[in-house]
Design a protein around this motif. Sequence first.
Motif, PDB file in Angstrom:
ATOM      1  N   TYR A 111      -7.785  14.834   5.797  1.00 57.36           N
ATOM      2  CA  TYR A 111      -8.242  13.650   5.065  1.00 57.36           C
ATOM      3  C   TYR A 111      -7.070  12.758   4.657  1.00 57.36           C
ATOM      4  O   TYR A 111      -7.161  11.528   4.696  1.00 57.36           O
ATOM      5  CB  TYR A 111      -9.028  14.088   3.824  1.00 57.36           C
ATOM      6  N   ASP A 112      -5.958  13.394   4.253  1.00 53.72           N
ATOM      7  CA  ASP A 112      -4.782  12.627   3.829  1.00 53.72           C
ATOM      8  C   ASP A 112      -4.202  11.836   4.994  1.00 53.72           C
ATOM      9  O   ASP A 112      -3.836  10.670   4.854  1.00 53.72           O
ATOM     10  CB  ASP A 112      -3.722  13.564   3.245  1.00 53.72           C
ATOM     11  N   ASP A 115      -5.511   4.920   8.295  1.00 61.30           N
ATOM     12  CA  ASP A 115      -6.405   3.783   8.053  1.00 61.30           C
ATOM     13  C   ASP A 115      -5.653   2.637   7.375  1.00 61.30           C
ATOM     14  O   ASP A 115      -5.837   1.469   7.715  1.00 61.30           O
ATOM     15  CB  ASP A 115      -7.583   4.239   7.183  1.00 61.30           C
ATOM     16  N   LYS A 116      -4.781   2.984   6.440  1.00 63.91           N
ATOM     17  CA  LYS A 116      -3.984   1.968   5.753  1.00 63.91           C
ATOM     18  C   LYS A 116      -3.107   1.209   6.733  1.00 63.91           C
ATOM     19  O   LYS A 116      -2.663   0.102   6.464  1.00 63.91           O
ATOM     20  CB  LYS A 116      -3.109   2.635   4.680  1.00 63.91           C
ATOM     21  N   GLN A 117      -2.824   1.842   7.869  1.00 69.33           N
ATOM     22  CA  GLN A 117      -1.970   1.208   8.880  1.00 69.33           C
ATOM     23  C   GLN A 117      -2.792   0.658  10.046  1.00 69.33           C
ATOM     24  O   GLN A 117      -2.262   0.379  11.122  1.00 69.33           O
ATOM     25  CB  GLN A 117      -0.927   2.220   9.372  1.00 69.33           C
ATOM     26  N   TRP A 172       0.821  -1.213   0.000  1.00 68.07           N
ATOM     27  CA  TRP A 172       0.000   0.000   0.000  1.00 68.07           C
ATOM     28  C   TRP A 172       0.853   1.260   0.000  1.00 68.07           C
ATOM     29  O   TRP A 172       0.494   2.268  -0.596  1.00 68.07           O
ATOM     30  CB  TRP A 172      -0.947  -0.001   1.205  1.00 68.07           C
ATOM     31  N   ILE A 209      -3.999  13.353  -1.516  1.00 66.81           N
ATOM     32  CA  ILE A 209      -4.370  12.021  -2.012  1.00 66.81           C
ATOM     33  C   ILE A 209      -5.547  12.141  -2.980  1.00 66.81           C
ATOM     34  O   ILE A 209      -5.562  11.518  -4.048  1.00 66.81           O
ATOM     35  CB  ILE A 209      -4.672  11.048  -0.843  1.00 66.81           C
ATOM     36  N   HIS A 239      -3.671  18.106   4.614  1.00 66.22           N
ATOM     37  CA  HIS A 239      -5.114  18.033   4.833  1.00 66.22           C
ATOM     38  C   HIS A 239      -5.439  16.861   5.770  1.00 66.22           C
ATOM     39  O   HIS A 239      -4.877  15.778   5.611  1.00 66.22           O
ATOM     40  CB  HIS A 239      -5.803  17.836   3.481  1.00 66.22           C
ATOM     41  N   MET A 260       5.322  10.615   4.649  1.00 74.27           N
ATOM     42  CA  MET A 260       4.904  10.338   3.269  1.00 74.27           C
ATOM     43  C   MET A 260       4.276  11.560   2.605  1.00 74.27           C
ATOM     44  O   MET A 260       4.356  11.731   1.396  1.00 74.27           O
ATOM     45  CB  MET A 260       3.881   9.192   3.233  1.00 74.27           C
ATOM     46  N   LEU A 261       3.641  12.398   3.400  1.00 72.04           N
ATOM     47  CA  LEU A 261       2.873  13.509   2.832  1.00 72.04           C
ATOM     48  C   LEU A 261       3.689  14.793   2.707  1.00 72.04           C
ATOM     49  O   LEU A 261       3.279  15.717   2.019  1.00 72.04           O
ATOM     50  CB  LEU A 261       1.622  13.770   3.689  1.00 72.04           C
ATOM     51  N   LYS A 262       4.808  14.836   3.403  1.00 70.89           N
ATOM     52  CA  LYS A 262       5.583  16.093   3.380  1.00 70.89           C
ATOM     53  C   LYS A 262       6.468  16.183   2.157  1.00 70.89           C
ATOM     54  O   LYS A 262       6.919  15.191   1.627  1.00 70.89           O
ATOM     55  CB  LYS A 262       6.400  16.205   4.659  1.00 70.89           C
ATOM     56  N   ASP A 277      -7.790  20.292  -2.187  1.00 76.20           N
ATOM     57  CA  ASP A 277      -7.001  20.710  -1.028  1.00 76.20           C
ATOM     58  C   ASP A 277      -6.374  19.516  -0.309  1.00 76.20           C
ATOM     59  O   ASP A 277      -5.520  19.673   0.549  1.00 76.20           O
ATOM     60  CB  ASP A 277      -7.825  21.581  -0.061  1.00 76.20           C
ATOM     61  N   LYS A 280       4.801   8.069  10.203  1.00 72.90           N
ATOM     62  CA  LYS A 280       4.980   7.539   8.853  1.00 72.90           C
ATOM     63  C   LYS A 280       4.087   8.303   7.860  1.00 72.90           C
ATOM     64  O   LYS A 280       4.536   8.672   6.772  1.00 72.90           O
ATOM     65  CB  LYS A 280       4.604   6.055   8.857  1.00 72.90           C
ATOM     66  N   THR A 289     -11.682  12.198  10.773  1.00 70.52           N
ATOM     67  CA  THR A 289     -11.143  13.426  10.194  1.00 70.52           C
ATOM     68  C   THR A 289     -12.307  14.267   9.696  1.00 70.52           C
ATOM     69  O   THR A 289     -13.361  13.742   9.360  1.00 70.52           O
ATOM     70  CB  THR A 289     -10.208  13.148   9.000  1.00 70.52           C
ATOM     71  N   ARG A 331     -16.595   8.165   2.204  1.00 68.09           N
ATOM     72  CA  ARG A 331     -15.276   8.793   2.176  1.00 68.09           C
ATOM     73  C   ARG A 331     -15.401  10.302   2.013  1.00 68.09           C
ATOM     74  O   ARG A 331     -14.539  11.049   2.426  1.00 68.09           O
ATOM     75  CB  ARG A 331     -14.459   8.226   1.014  1.00 68.09           C
ATOM     76  N   THR A 354      -6.527   8.932   5.827  1.00 69.67           N
ATOM     77  CA  THR A 354      -6.431   7.852   4.839  1.00 69.67           C
ATOM     78  C   THR A 354      -5.204   6.983   5.099  1.00 69.67           C
ATOM     79  O   THR A 354      -5.293   5.751   5.094  1.00 69.67           O
ATOM     80  CB  THR A 354      -6.349   8.448   3.409  1.00 69.67           C
ATOM     81  N   LEU A 355      -4.062   7.615   5.344  1.00 66.56           N
ATOM     82  CA  LEU A 355      -2.839   6.839   5.552  1.00 66.56           C
ATOM     83  C   LEU A 355      -2.829   6.125   6.905  1.00 66.56           C
ATOM     84  O   LEU A 355      -2.294   5.030   7.034  1.00 66.56           O
ATOM     85  CB  LEU A 355      -1.607   7.732   5.395  1.00 66.56           C
ATOM     86  N   ILE A 404       0.486  10.152  -4.119  1.00 64.46           N
ATOM     87  CA  ILE A 404       0.878  11.439  -3.527  1.00 64.46           C
ATOM     88  C   ILE A 404       1.758  12.224  -4.513  1.00 64.46           C
ATOM     89  O   ILE A 404       1.574  13.431  -4.698  1.00 64.46           O
ATOM     90  CB  ILE A 404       1.589  11.217  -2.167  1.00 64.46           C
ATOM     91  N   GLN A 437     -15.338  16.389   3.215  1.00 61.08           N
ATOM     92  CA  GLN A 437     -14.047  16.668   3.840  1.00 61.08           C
ATOM     93  C   GLN A 437     -13.092  17.409   2.916  1.00 61.08           C
ATOM     94  O   GLN A 437     -12.719  18.534   3.173  1.00 61.08           O
ATOM     95  CB  GLN A 437     -13.408  15.364   4.297  1.00 61.08           C
ATOM     96  N   LYS A 490       1.147  15.842  -6.302  1.00 56.35           N
ATOM     97  CA  LYS A 490       2.067  16.988  -6.298  1.00 56.35           C
ATOM     98  C   LYS A 490       2.325  17.494  -7.707  1.00 56.35           C
ATOM     99  O   LYS A 490       2.586  18.668  -7.919  1.00 56.35           O
ATOM    100  CB  LYS A 490       3.382  16.590  -5.619  1.00 56.35           C
TER     101      LYS A 490
END
Lengths: 141, 409
Positions: free
Chosen positions: B348-349, B355-357, A20, A77, B346, B407-409, A74, B403, B363, A118, B352-353, A28, A52, A32
């Motif tokens: 939401y991001d 949840d994957k873990q 995943w 993902i 955000h 990943m998001l930065k 915004d 983590k 949120t 979602r 989501t991540l 991601i 959201q 970007k």
Amino acid sequence: MSIEERQQEIVEEFSVFGDWMEKYEYIIDLGKELPLIDEQYKTEDNLIKGCQSRVWLHADQAADGRIQFTADSDAIITKGLVALVIRALNDQTPEAIASADLHFVNDIGLSEHLSPTRSNGLASMIKQMKLYGVAYSVKDK
Amino acid sequence: MTISPADIESIRKKFPVLHQKVNGRPLVYLDNAATTQKPLSVIESLDHYYKTTNANIHRGAHHLAHQATVMFENTREKIRTFINARESAEIIFTSGTTDSINLVAQTWGRMNIQAGDEILLSHMEHHSNIVPWQMLAEEKGATIQVIPVTEQGEWQIEMIDSLLNKKTKLVAVNHVSNALGTINPVATLIEKAHAIGAKILIDAAQSVAHFATDVQKLNCDFLCFSGHKMYGPTGTGVLYGKRELLEAMPPWRGGGEMIKSVSFEKTTYNEIPHKFEAGTPHIAGVIALGAAVDFIQEMSWSEIEAHESELLLDATEQIQTMDGLRIFGTSANKTGVISFGVEGIHPYDIGTLLDKQGVAVRTGHHCTEPLWNRFGVPGSVRASFAVYTTKDEIELFVAALNKSISMLK
């Protein structure tokens, strides 16, 4: 390339990811990279409100009748997923867009992002893109 | 005194849903402010009722109907003890907090609120403690006043005296903020509201499972909460009201159960609490809510509070130093809720991540949009704890959060 061929291309790309993390890192990155929507189109009218994350979508018709989409979100993902959908539908005829079956989201294991719970605006965006397809195909006639 | 890790393990054994993997990882359930999981005793109570007892209550002369009525009324008595009401007639079963608040708005509210009156809320109310009052205010020509909230996520106490005045007929606030976890000083506000002759309703949805509630000591006029946030079934809730107020209130929903006699000329209404319980209620759910009360009362409040505040402290210490992370709600008085955002990312991001873990958080705006407008952000990530949450889970959450951010930065 047809919508179907582009979907197959995306599915193939995703098939190499082991877990995943790799998959999401890619999404991601796509988020970007997605060229931002022109600021003038980031209007309330073009806003697709998810509960959201927010998505802005703008459609333009080229001289050959094909549709160009630009979008932004915004949430990164959501933006990556938006980039994939745009890649599948961009530069296609209104008719092809209106009748497209976007199965690739399921195929790459991201269908959870289309569920209404979602609330990320993605499902509404796809619906809106198809409406543009319908609207432009009617206008062309 | 806190609960030992061994005790937590035995508590966790009572919750089947906790023992599963999500996305290949052990589930870390940190969305308890949205709904808590249910212990086996609650699940079995539902099951047992349908297998052995199912009958409609308060009517029918047969054995099962009698048994079901006794079990249903037993929960009423348990809830009375749980919140220390004077009598069980002051306990009305509803479908949840939202339903309880609407009941008060539509009965007491429509009878007592007039044009020009004021209803005082706070800036950190859940939409369900805003919208019913707005609807009422609109209908009656009343206005809504709001207690402002500080940067720390607390009421601006010094504003209260100027907001309360002769026009204030009702104050409606939460005891604990669902979005921030702030424990609000409701006792002071209740006193101040009464001093000017206003009634006060307490939304206790986020407090009843986390510390003791004593309606007589608080002296609130109404108190509302949901069963599903206190280890009980969804679709159950409680409205507590003082007898004199409930008796004076007109009924809301008409139907069976709430009447004494019906003719086409004149219907007389039943006594409280039945006057407000028209139709067949969620009998199985209410009976199982009794099992949820039993589950909570097997522990002591001091144990529950000590455990949950230890978790809060632990998690707060670990995440507050993360780069760009801001905790919303930094009051010294909080339940086990951490709401936060990370600069440039955000919610939401992150959700989501996580949840994957295997980490379940909430949120978004948590149904408190005015509050997030006040903080100038679209919402937050919220981790909320319950009595079965462990320190190991906090570790997993912190690691998964690190983590996700990287990943998001």
